[in-house]
Design a protein around this motif. Structure first.
Motif, PDB file in Angstrom:
ATOM      1  N   ASP A  34      -6.695   1.129   7.916  1.00  0.00           N
ATOM      2  CA  ASP A  34      -6.505   0.432   6.644  1.00  0.00           C
ATOM      3  C   ASP A  34      -5.094  -0.119   6.493  1.00  0.00           C
ATOM      4  OD1 ASP A  34      -9.137   1.034   6.070  1.00  0.00           O
ATOM      5  OD2 ASP A  34      -8.654   2.686   4.708  1.00  0.00           O
ATOM      6  N   ARG A  35      -4.101   0.593   7.004  1.00  0.00           N
ATOM      7  CA  ARG A  35      -2.723   0.088   6.955  1.00  0.00           C
ATOM      8  C   ARG A  35      -2.605  -1.226   7.728  1.00  0.00           C
ATOM      9  NH1 ARG A  35      -1.093   5.528   8.524  1.00  0.00           N
ATOM     10  NH2 ARG A  35      -0.731   6.682   6.627  1.00  0.00           N
ATOM     11  N   LEU A  36      -3.284  -1.298   8.866  1.00  0.00           N
ATOM     12  CA  LEU A  36      -3.199  -2.489   9.704  1.00  0.00           C
ATOM     13  C   LEU A  36      -3.890  -3.690   9.062  1.00  0.00           C
ATOM     14  CD1 LEU A  36      -3.759  -0.730  13.121  1.00  0.00           C
ATOM     15  CD2 LEU A  36      -1.620  -1.742  12.292  1.00  0.00           C
ATOM     16  N   THR A  37      -5.054  -3.481   8.445  1.00  0.00           N
ATOM     17  CA  THR A  37      -5.716  -4.617   7.801  1.00  0.00           C
ATOM     18  C   THR A  37      -4.934  -5.068   6.563  1.00  0.00           C
ATOM     19  OG1 THR A  37      -7.250  -3.091   6.698  1.00  0.00           O
ATOM     20  CG2 THR A  37      -8.056  -4.224   8.678  1.00  0.00           C
ATOM     21  N   GLN A  38      -4.355  -4.129   5.836  1.00  0.00           N
ATOM     22  CA  GLN A  38      -3.527  -4.518   4.688  1.00  0.00           C
ATOM     23  C   GLN A  38      -2.297  -5.287   5.152  1.00  0.00           C
ATOM     24  OE1 GLN A  38      -4.289  -4.011   1.210  1.00  0.00           O
ATOM     25  NE2 GLN A  38      -2.800  -5.656   1.315  1.00  0.00           N
ATOM     26  N   MET A  39      -1.678  -4.831   6.242  1.00  0.00           N
ATOM     27  CA  MET A  39      -0.536  -5.523   6.797  1.00  0.00           C
ATOM     28  C   MET A  39      -0.918  -6.947   7.209  1.00  0.00           C
ATOM     29  SD  MET A  39       1.789  -4.542  10.153  1.00  0.00           S
ATOM     30  CE  MET A  39       1.695  -2.832   9.736  1.00  0.00           C
ATOM     31  N   ALA A  40      -2.067  -7.099   7.847  1.00  0.00           N
ATOM     32  CA  ALA A  40      -2.518  -8.423   8.274  1.00  0.00           C
ATOM     33  C   ALA A  40      -2.744  -9.338   7.076  1.00  0.00           C
ATOM     34  CB  ALA A  40      -3.797  -8.304   9.095  1.00  0.00           C
ATOM     35  N   ALA A  41      -3.386  -8.831   6.037  1.00  0.00           N
ATOM     36  CA  ALA A  41      -3.618  -9.642   4.837  1.00  0.00           C
ATOM     37  C   ALA A  41      -2.295 -10.126   4.254  1.00  0.00           C
ATOM     38  CB  ALA A  41      -4.417  -8.847   3.805  1.00  0.00           C
ATOM     39  N   ASN A  42      -1.293  -9.264   4.259  1.00  0.00           N
ATOM     40  CA  ASN A  42       0.023  -9.638   3.730  1.00  0.00           C
ATOM     41  C   ASN A  42       0.753 -10.617   4.639  1.00  0.00           C
ATOM     42  OD1 ASN A  42      -0.332  -7.981   1.496  1.00  0.00           O
ATOM     43  ND2 ASN A  42       0.670  -6.235   2.446  1.00  0.00           N
ATOM     44  N   ILE A  43       0.777 -10.345   5.918  1.00  0.00           N
ATOM     45  CA  ILE A  43       1.489 -11.214   6.864  1.00  0.00           C
ATOM     46  C   ILE A  43       0.891 -12.616   6.884  1.00  0.00           C
ATOM     47  CG2 ILE A  43       1.915 -11.641   9.326  1.00  0.00           C
ATOM     48  CD1 ILE A  43       2.178  -8.557   9.630  1.00  0.00           C
ATOM     49  N   PHE A  44      -0.425 -12.686   6.983  1.00  0.00           N
ATOM     50  CA  PHE A  44      -1.097 -13.981   7.126  1.00  0.00           C
ATOM     51  C   PHE A  44      -1.462 -14.601   5.776  1.00  0.00           C
ATOM     52  CE2 PHE A  44      -1.756 -11.937  11.217  1.00  0.00           C
ATOM     53  CZ  PHE A  44      -1.433 -12.962  12.091  1.00  0.00           C
ATOM     54  N   GLN A  45      -1.226 -13.883   4.703  1.00  0.00           N
ATOM     55  CA  GLN A  45      -1.531 -14.347   3.354  1.00  0.00           C
ATOM     56  C   GLN A  45      -2.984 -14.821   3.246  1.00  0.00           C
ATOM     57  OE1 GLN A  45       1.660 -17.156   2.620  1.00  0.00           O
ATOM     58  NE2 GLN A  45       2.964 -15.498   1.869  1.00  0.00           N
ATOM     59  N   VAL A  46      -3.885 -13.906   3.661  1.00  0.00           N
ATOM     60  CA  VAL A  46      -5.319 -14.159   3.559  1.00  0.00           C
ATOM     61  C   VAL A  46      -5.921 -13.134   2.602  1.00  0.00           C
ATOM     62  CG1 VAL A  46      -5.574 -15.235   5.838  1.00  0.00           C
ATOM     63  CG2 VAL A  46      -5.822 -12.755   5.613  1.00  0.00           C
ATOM     64  N   PRO A  47      -6.997 -13.501   1.919  1.00  0.00           N
ATOM     65  CA  PRO A  47      -7.611 -12.549   1.001  1.00  0.00           C
ATOM     66  C   PRO A  47      -8.451 -11.474   1.687  1.00  0.00           C
ATOM     67  CG  PRO A  47      -8.781 -14.641   0.941  1.00  0.00           C
ATOM     68  CD  PRO A  47      -7.579 -14.838   1.819  1.00  0.00           C
ATOM     69  N   ILE A  48      -8.864 -11.732   2.949  1.00  0.00           N
ATOM     70  CA  ILE A  48      -9.742 -10.789   3.643  1.00  0.00           C
ATOM     71  C   ILE A  48      -9.215 -10.535   5.054  1.00  0.00           C
ATOM     72  CG2 ILE A  48     -12.089 -10.371   4.498  1.00  0.00           C
ATOM     73  CD1 ILE A  48     -13.057 -12.341   2.287  1.00  0.00           C
ATOM     74  N   ALA A  49      -9.115  -9.263   5.423  1.00  0.00           N
ATOM     75  CA  ALA A  49      -8.787  -8.853   6.790  1.00  0.00           C
ATOM     76  C   ALA A  49      -9.692  -7.675   7.131  1.00  0.00           C
ATOM     77  CB  ALA A  49      -7.320  -8.460   6.916  1.00  0.00           C
ATOM     78  N   LEU A  50     -10.224  -7.675   8.354  1.00  0.00           N
ATOM     79  CA  LEU A  50     -11.240  -6.695   8.735  1.00  0.00           C
ATOM     80  C   LEU A  50     -11.027  -6.144  10.133  1.00  0.00           C
ATOM     81  CD1 LEU A  50     -14.342  -8.903   7.843  1.00  0.00           C
ATOM     82  CD2 LEU A  50     -13.421  -7.084   6.416  1.00  0.00           C
ATOM     83  N   VAL A  51     -11.440  -4.903  10.321  1.00  0.00           N
ATOM     84  CA  VAL A  51     -11.743  -4.354  11.636  1.00  0.00           C
ATOM     85  C   VAL A  51     -13.253  -4.207  11.635  1.00  0.00           C
ATOM     86  CG1 VAL A  51     -11.578  -2.356  13.171  1.00  0.00           C
ATOM     87  CG2 VAL A  51      -9.538  -3.169  11.937  1.00  0.00           C
ATOM     88  N   SER A  52     -13.903  -4.999  12.468  1.00  0.00           N
ATOM     89  CA  SER A  52     -15.357  -5.110  12.453  1.00  0.00           C
ATOM     90  C   SER A  52     -15.935  -4.650  13.787  1.00  0.00           C
ATOM     91  CB  SER A  52     -15.725  -6.584  12.205  1.00  0.00           C
ATOM     92  OG  SER A  52     -17.101  -6.774  12.271  1.00  0.00           O
TER      93      SER A  52
END
Length: 180
Positions: A34-52
């Motif tokens: 969850d830390r990594l997907t939250q980090m990705a959402a912040n870095i890339f400024q996207v509303p959705i980030a997933l590990v699928s």
């Protein structure tokens, strides 16, 4: 294993076996992911980030920022295309891509307009993806952004391998005649 609704890898049965061996499907949330997907959402400024994780008939989200769903059918999954090779799969505008313009995830919730994902490896198989989703079309990732996305996926892969290694060690310790 071929499917008329979506493409599959030539090693699909082995890939699925590697995925099942991880014992990650349908497990609870884990802060390390969850830390990594939250980090990705912040870095890339996207509303959705997933590990699928890409299972036989579905994609299941081990970690999810910005989406209430826990899974979607595999025949709707952008991530299904991501696991076909080792590069980043990117769709800059889903409304202009014939593969996705009529996809229910584009025409309805979550209204995907942009997708970028890269495979997550385990035991040499592309079992999952790390992906970014936006509600607006975007420009292609630049070299720095691509490096960051690859690094995030590699970090998830290491987390999975560490988890697997710990589980194996514990099983050996608990087995009759195992270490005390």
């Amino acid at each position: 294993m071929a499917n008329a609704d979506y493409p599959t890898a030539s090693d699909e049965s082995q890939r699925l076996a590697a995925l099942q061996a991880l014992n990650l499907l349908d497990t609870g949330a884990e802060k390390s992911f969850d830390r990594l997907t939250q980090m990705a959402a912040n870095i890339f400024q996207v509303p959705i980030a997933l590990v699928s994780l890409i299972d036989q008939d579905r994609q299941w989200f081990k970690s999810c920022v910005g989406l209430s769903a826990h899974q979607t059918p595999r025949d709707q999954a952008f991530c299904n295309y991501t696991i076909l090779d080792d590069s980043i799969f990117e769709v800059k505008d889903t409304h202009r891509d014939l593969r996705f313009m009529d996809n229910p995830l584009v025409t309805g919730e979550p209204y995907i307009r942009y997708y970028a994902g890269t495979p997550i490896l385990s035991a040499g198989y592309r079992v999952a993806t790390f992906c970014l989703i936006d509600h607006e079309p975007r420009q292609a990732l630049d070299a720095r952004e691509r490096d960051i996305l690859f690094a995030l996926a590699a970090t998830v892969s290491r987390e999975i391998e560490l988890r697997t290694s710990i589980r194996t060690s514990l099983a050996q310790i608990r087995a009759p005649g195992g270490a005390d």
